[in-house]
Design a protein around this motif. Structure first.
Motif, PDB file in Angstrom:
ATOM      1  N   VAL A 164       0.818  -1.200   0.000  1.00 34.36           N
ATOM      2  CA  VAL A 164       0.000   0.000   0.000  1.00 34.36           C
ATOM      3  C   VAL A 164       0.857   1.257   0.000  1.00 34.36           C
ATOM      4  O   VAL A 164       0.586   2.195  -0.732  1.00 34.36           O
ATOM      5  CB  VAL A 164      -0.954   0.002   1.219  1.00 34.36           C
ATOM      6  CG1 VAL A 164      -1.717   1.292   1.308  1.00 34.36           C
ATOM      7  CG2 VAL A 164      -1.917  -1.161   1.130  1.00 34.36           C
ATOM      8  N   PRO A 167      -3.334  11.555   2.040  1.00 36.06           N
ATOM      9  CA  PRO A 167      -4.247  10.453   1.716  1.00 36.06           C
ATOM     10  C   PRO A 167      -3.831   9.099   2.295  1.00 36.06           C
ATOM     11  O   PRO A 167      -4.688   8.287   2.622  1.00 36.06           O
ATOM     12  CB  PRO A 167      -4.234  10.417   0.183  1.00 36.06           C
ATOM     13  CG  PRO A 167      -3.926  11.811  -0.216  1.00 36.06           C
ATOM     14  CD  PRO A 167      -2.986  12.336   0.843  1.00 36.06           C
ATOM     15  N   SER A 168      -2.549   8.844   2.444  1.00 41.53           N
ATOM     16  CA  SER A 168      -2.128   7.575   3.039  1.00 41.53           C
ATOM     17  C   SER A 168      -2.526   7.503   4.508  1.00 41.53           C
ATOM     18  O   SER A 168      -2.936   6.458   4.998  1.00 41.53           O
ATOM     19  CB  SER A 168      -0.624   7.366   2.883  1.00 41.53           C
ATOM     20  OG  SER A 168       0.081   8.421   3.483  1.00 41.53           O
ATOM     21  N   GLU A 206      -9.172   5.081   7.939  1.00 42.34           N
ATOM     22  CA  GLU A 206     -10.384   4.349   7.547  1.00 42.34           C
ATOM     23  C   GLU A 206     -10.233   2.855   7.849  1.00 42.34           C
ATOM     24  O   GLU A 206     -11.174   2.214   8.313  1.00 42.34           O
ATOM     25  CB  GLU A 206     -10.690   4.545   6.052  1.00 42.34           C
ATOM     26  CG  GLU A 206     -11.163   5.939   5.697  1.00 42.34           C
ATOM     27  CD  GLU A 206     -12.486   6.293   6.353  1.00 42.34           C
ATOM     28  OE1 GLU A 206     -13.371   5.417   6.477  1.00 42.34           O
ATOM     29  OE2 GLU A 206     -12.636   7.466   6.749  1.00 42.34           O
ATOM     30  N   LEU A 207      -9.044   2.328   7.608  1.00 35.91           N
ATOM     31  CA  LEU A 207      -8.775   0.919   7.904  1.00 35.91           C
ATOM     32  C   LEU A 207      -8.994   0.648   9.389  1.00 35.91           C
ATOM     33  O   LEU A 207      -9.666  -0.307   9.757  1.00 35.91           O
ATOM     34  CB  LEU A 207      -7.340   0.559   7.494  1.00 35.91           C
ATOM     35  CG  LEU A 207      -6.888  -0.860   7.794  1.00 35.91           C
ATOM     36  CD1 LEU A 207      -7.570  -1.826   6.833  1.00 35.91           C
ATOM     37  CD2 LEU A 207      -5.381  -0.950   7.667  1.00 35.91           C
ATOM     38  N   SER A 259      -0.159   2.641  -4.522  1.00 24.70           N
ATOM     39  CA  SER A 259      -1.606   2.703  -4.713  1.00 24.70           C
ATOM     40  C   SER A 259      -2.247   3.861  -3.945  1.00 24.70           C
ATOM     41  O   SER A 259      -3.369   4.224  -4.217  1.00 24.70           O
ATOM     42  CB  SER A 259      -2.246   1.385  -4.284  1.00 24.70           C
ATOM     43  OG  SER A 259      -1.989   1.154  -2.916  1.00 24.70           O
ATOM     44  N   ILE A 260      -1.534   4.455  -2.995  1.00 21.93           N
ATOM     45  CA  ILE A 260      -2.008   5.663  -2.325  1.00 21.93           C
ATOM     46  C   ILE A 260      -1.647   6.830  -3.237  1.00 21.93           C
ATOM     47  O   ILE A 260      -0.567   6.873  -3.795  1.00 21.93           O
ATOM     48  CB  ILE A 260      -1.325   5.859  -0.957  1.00 21.93           C
ATOM     49  CG1 ILE A 260      -1.588   4.664  -0.046  1.00 21.93           C
ATOM     50  CG2 ILE A 260      -1.734   7.150  -0.310  1.00 21.93           C
ATOM     51  CD1 ILE A 260      -2.938   4.629   0.586  1.00 21.93           C
ATOM     52  N   ARG A 261      -2.521   7.780  -3.357  1.00 25.52           N
ATOM     53  CA  ARG A 261      -2.293   8.890  -4.277  1.00 25.52           C
ATOM     54  C   ARG A 261      -1.125   9.771  -3.841  1.00 25.52           C
ATOM     55  O   ARG A 261      -1.091  10.266  -2.730  1.00 25.52           O
ATOM     56  CB  ARG A 261      -3.555   9.732  -4.360  1.00 25.52           C
ATOM     57  CG  ARG A 261      -3.340  10.932  -5.217  1.00 25.52           C
ATOM     58  CD  ARG A 261      -4.542  11.325  -5.947  1.00 25.52           C
ATOM     59  NE  ARG A 261      -4.124  12.392  -6.834  1.00 25.52           N
ATOM     60  CZ  ARG A 261      -4.894  13.334  -7.255  1.00 25.52           C
ATOM     61  NH1 ARG A 261      -6.144  13.326  -6.905  1.00 25.52           N
ATOM     62  NH2 ARG A 261      -4.456  14.268  -8.046  1.00 25.52           N
ATOM     63  N   GLN A 309      -5.116   9.063   5.742  1.00 27.72           N
ATOM     64  CA  GLN A 309      -6.568   8.896   5.685  1.00 27.72           C
ATOM     65  C   GLN A 309      -6.934   7.435   5.406  1.00 27.72           C
ATOM     66  O   GLN A 309      -7.889   6.906   5.972  1.00 27.72           O
ATOM     67  CB  GLN A 309      -7.168   9.802   4.608  1.00 27.72           C
ATOM     68  CG  GLN A 309      -7.051  11.261   4.923  1.00 27.72           C
ATOM     69  CD  GLN A 309      -7.532  12.147   3.785  1.00 27.72           C
ATOM     70  OE1 GLN A 309      -8.058  11.677   2.789  1.00 27.72           O
ATOM     71  NE2 GLN A 309      -7.346  13.442   3.944  1.00 27.72           N
ATOM     72  N   TYR A 310      -6.167   6.771   4.560  1.00 27.71           N
ATOM     73  CA  TYR A 310      -6.410   5.364   4.249  1.00 27.71           C
ATOM     74  C   TYR A 310      -6.283   4.506   5.507  1.00 27.71           C
ATOM     75  O   TYR A 310      -7.144   3.675   5.804  1.00 27.71           O
ATOM     76  CB  TYR A 310      -5.431   4.886   3.170  1.00 27.71           C
ATOM     77  CG  TYR A 310      -5.497   3.406   2.913  1.00 27.71           C
ATOM     78  CD1 TYR A 310      -6.465   2.883   2.060  1.00 27.71           C
ATOM     79  CD2 TYR A 310      -4.610   2.527   3.522  1.00 27.71           C
ATOM     80  CE1 TYR A 310      -6.547   1.520   1.823  1.00 27.71           C
ATOM     81  CE2 TYR A 310      -4.681   1.162   3.295  1.00 27.71           C
ATOM     82  CZ  TYR A 310      -5.646   0.665   2.442  1.00 27.71           C
ATOM     83  OH  TYR A 310      -5.724  -0.678   2.209  1.00 27.71           O
TER      84      TYR A 310
END
Length: 189
Positions: free
Chosen positions: A48, A176-177, A183-184, A57-59, A179-180
């Motif tokens: 990731v 964003p990473s 959320e996880l 895959s993280i923006r 934030q990912y």
């Protein structure tokens, strides 16, 4: 500290719901001293967050303009920030325009922080940050502007449900990473 010992220490701090799902991985090139190797985080066996690969895959953002035009980034504007713009413009700007100016300034500042944070990601930086994480209080890692410290703190078992839920507004301003991983962790409860 050796990589295997560091990995073992980091994995011992994972929250129970993420054990086996989140992995810390590293590769090195023994016979190529000029190659630093890779370090990455994997979730469910999928890489990731690569520490030195812009194609993860993280923006990853390449320019400040990309960040400014990304509609998924929500930047809240406080009344104090609008008042600062009002004072600076000596009250000559209409009220609705003040919010636009304040938001633009805050996005620009946020973009510069994101760009500098993601440009610092590398394997050697991961080792330094992981050592810092293991030797400092969890609150310091949660409040840090460093992407890796935030991620390590979010998957930590010492961070409970109430603290995770209370972070929802602050997380909107993070990379964003981060934030990912937020959320996880949020979906593990």
């Amino acid at each position: 500290m050796s990589w295997s010992k560091m990995k073992q220490n980091l994995e011992s701090f994972l929250c129970p719901a993420l054990i086996g799902r989140v992995e810390y991985r590293s590769t090195s090139y023994r016979y190529l001293p000029d190659k630093a190797g890779l370090c990455y985080l994997a979730v469910d066996k999928k890489n990731v967050l690569n520490m030195n690969d812009a194609a993860s895959s993280i923006r990853w953002y390449k320019t400040e303009l990309e960040i400014k035009n990304d509609s998924s980034i929500q930047i809240p504007i406080s009344p104090a920030e609008m008042e600062a713009v009002r004072i600076e413009t000596k009250g000559l700007v209409p009220e609705d325009r003040l919010a636009v100016i304040a938001r633009g300034r805050k996005i620009s500042e946020h973009a510069k922080e994101l760009m500098s944070a993601q440009s610092a990601l590398s394997k050697s930086n991961f080792v330094v940050v992981a050592n810092h994480f293991l030797s400092s209080p969890i609150e310091e890692s949660m409040e840090s502007s460093d992407i890796l410290l935030n991620i390590l703190a979010l998957v930590d078992r010492r961070v409970g449900k109430k603290r995770i839920v209370n972070l929802s507004e602050k997380i909107k301003l993070k990379h964003p990473s981060v934030q990912y991983f937020y959320e996880l962790r949020l979906h593990t409860f």
